[in-house]
Scaffold this motif. Structure first.
Motif, PDB file in Angstrom:
ATOM      1  N   PRO A   8      48.654  39.374  20.871  1.00  0.00           N
ATOM      2  CA  PRO A   8      49.175  40.214  19.787  1.00  0.00           C
ATOM      3  C   PRO A   8      48.421  41.520  19.605  1.00  0.00           C
ATOM      4  N   GLY A   9      49.196  42.591  19.560  1.00  0.00           N
ATOM      5  CA  GLY A   9      48.631  43.906  19.349  1.00  0.00           C
ATOM      6  C   GLY A   9      48.035  44.545  20.579  1.00  0.00           C
ATOM      7  N   ILE A  10      48.032  43.811  21.696  1.00  0.00           N
ATOM      8  CA  ILE A  10      47.411  44.355  22.918  1.00  0.00           C
ATOM      9  C   ILE A  10      48.407  44.359  24.077  1.00  0.00           C
ATOM     10  N   LEU A  11      48.951  43.205  24.428  1.00  0.00           N
ATOM     11  CA  LEU A  11      49.908  43.112  25.530  1.00  0.00           C
ATOM     12  C   LEU A  11      51.038  42.159  25.145  1.00  0.00           C
ATOM     13  N   GLN A 288      42.365  48.327  28.380  1.00  0.00           N
ATOM     14  CA  GLN A 288      43.764  48.650  28.647  1.00  0.00           C
ATOM     15  C   GLN A 288      43.961  50.118  29.044  1.00  0.00           C
ATOM     16  N   HIS A 289      42.925  50.939  28.931  1.00  0.00           N
ATOM     17  CA  HIS A 289      43.075  52.321  29.409  1.00  0.00           C
ATOM     18  C   HIS A 289      43.251  52.374  30.921  1.00  0.00           C
ATOM     19  N   LEU A 290      42.966  51.262  31.606  1.00  0.00           N
ATOM     20  CA  LEU A 290      43.156  51.219  33.056  1.00  0.00           C
ATOM     21  C   LEU A 290      44.569  50.790  33.458  1.00  0.00           C
ATOM     22  N   ARG A 291      45.403  50.487  32.483  1.00  0.00           N
ATOM     23  CA  ARG A 291      46.757  50.024  32.793  1.00  0.00           C
ATOM     24  C   ARG A 291      47.636  51.172  33.271  1.00  0.00           C
ATOM     25  N   ALA A 325      44.032  37.110  29.387  1.00  0.00           N
ATOM     26  CA  ALA A 325      45.049  37.030  28.330  1.00  0.00           C
ATOM     27  C   ALA A 325      45.399  35.582  28.027  1.00  0.00           C
ATOM     28  N   ASP A 326      45.569  34.783  29.071  1.00  0.00           N
ATOM     29  CA  ASP A 326      45.924  33.379  28.900  1.00  0.00           C
ATOM     30  C   ASP A 326      44.834  32.636  28.131  1.00  0.00           C
TER      31      ASP A 326
END
Length: 372
Positions: A8-11, A288-291, A325-326
């Motif tokens: 939640p709030g991230i991916l 997440q800046h690397l996404r 994430a999992d």
């Protein structure tokens, strides 16, 4: 097809599926998963450890068919002694030596797949490969308990052990023991070897080559399980400011202005495993800046030069994101892999042979047994 749970709030779940698709897009027709597809004509290499990590991530995201192809390829590529070459490039072996942690990690992958799918037939099919791979790794274990990092092409063992590799092997052995019990082929010697190895990782830094500049040597004793509780917190806190760059992530090495996605996500897993979910989530959000817009992840960011380095979007980074994430949301039956195995906490162990590592003076009886 199962879908990964959102963080939640991230991916979102859709974000994570796109990340898995970026791995599938780079899988070779054979089933092998390289570090990255060719970039500017330069192909990425394949190694067994990162290949297994990618297969695990694909399964978590619901991509069972490409994951099973990855395991089938690895099974077929295994050598008679239980090892795999350290590197392949486009199907050709470029580094023939066999690394102990590469071999042992198959046990983690197969146990992960079993906990995720409850497919006992798959586990049984992979079991001979796991058994040979574990025996290969244990063939490199010293009397003290550490495991040498590789066997050279001429058959000789390397002259040193690596803390990161041995920490990973500790988790591998715990998974291998659980798998053996599930398949009614218990391996008590593996459990004793794991006990000794975990103790040496936690208590005998002199057993390992000095790789202090690498962040992996910092957090892997926590990630792999030999450290938990206050010793884990002390270790992480001691070098947090050395390796973690606020707003960017975790450095790969302490002496370069370079943060990397895989190391950052493995640190997330380590933090989560020891119960520090607040920092784990914050770091996961930071990286997440690397996404990339297609769901893949750049390998790293050189923040002094302000550019991505190297210029690839690696499968192992994408895999680390999915697995982190999992774990953070407990999204799948295998999400607790870095916390518990077969219902038992993955954590520290006492030595199975305290005399061998010098933690206990030998008795007369020990001396007699040794001479025999």
């Amino acid at each position: 097809m199962r879908r990964p749970e959102a963080v939640p709030g991230i991916l979102t779940s859709t974000d994570l599926v796109a990340t898995a698709e970026s791995i599938v897009a780079q899988q070779e027709p054979s089933g092998a998963i390289p570090w990255f597809a060719p970039v500017d004509g330069v192909p990425g290499h394949v190694d067994a450890w990162n290949h297994v990590e990618a297969a695990m991530a694909l399964s978590v995201a619901g991509f069972t068919e490409p994951s099973r192809r990855a395991y089938a390829w690895l099974r077929d590529a295994q050598r008679e002694d239980g090892s795999w070459p350290a590197k392949w490039v486009m199907g050709e072996v470029t580094e023939p030596g066999g690394e102990s942690n590469h071999a042992a990690y198959l046990a983690v992958g197969v146990w992960h797949e079993l906990t995720l799918t409850d497919d006992l037939a798959f586990a049984a099919e992979m079991w001979p490969s796991v058994r040979r791979a574990v025996e290969f790794a244990l063939g490199l274990q010293s009397a003290r308990g550490e495991i040498m990092w590789m066997r050279n092409p001429d058959g000789s063992a390397a002259d040193h052990a690596l803390l990161t590799g041995c920490s990973s092997i500790y988790q591998s052995l715990r998974c291998a023991v659980a798998l053996a019990e599930r398949l009614d082929e218990p391996q008590p010697d593996w459990e004793l070897a794991a006990d000794q190895l975990g103790h040496v990782v936690a208590c005998h830094p002199e057993a390992f080559a000095d790789k202090n500049r690498f962040s992996m040597d910092w957090y892997y004793p926590v990630l792999g399980g030999p450290l938990r509780g206050s010793p884990a917190y002390r270790r992480i806190d001691e070098r947090w400011d050395t390796f973690v760059v606020e707003g960017l992530g975790c450095r790969c090495v302490s002496d370069q202005p370079w943060v990397t996605g895989a190391e950052s996500c493995e640190l997330v897993l380590a933090l989560d495993a020891m119960g520090d979910t607040t920092r784990a989530l914050e770091l996961f959000a930071t990286i997440q800046h690397l996404r990339h817009e297609d769901g893949s992840y750049w390998t790293g960011w050189q923040y002094a030069n302000e550019r991505h380095f190297p210029s690839d979007r690696s499968t192992y980074t994408a895999a680390a994101v999915i697995l982190a994430a999992d774990a953070l949301v407990g999204g799948s039956p295998s999400a607790r892999l870095f916390k518990e195995i077969a219902g038992r906490d993955l954590g520290p162990s006492g030595p199975s042979d305290p005399v061998a590592c010098g933690c206990e003076a030998p008795s007369l009886a020990d001396s007699v047994r040794t001479r025999r």
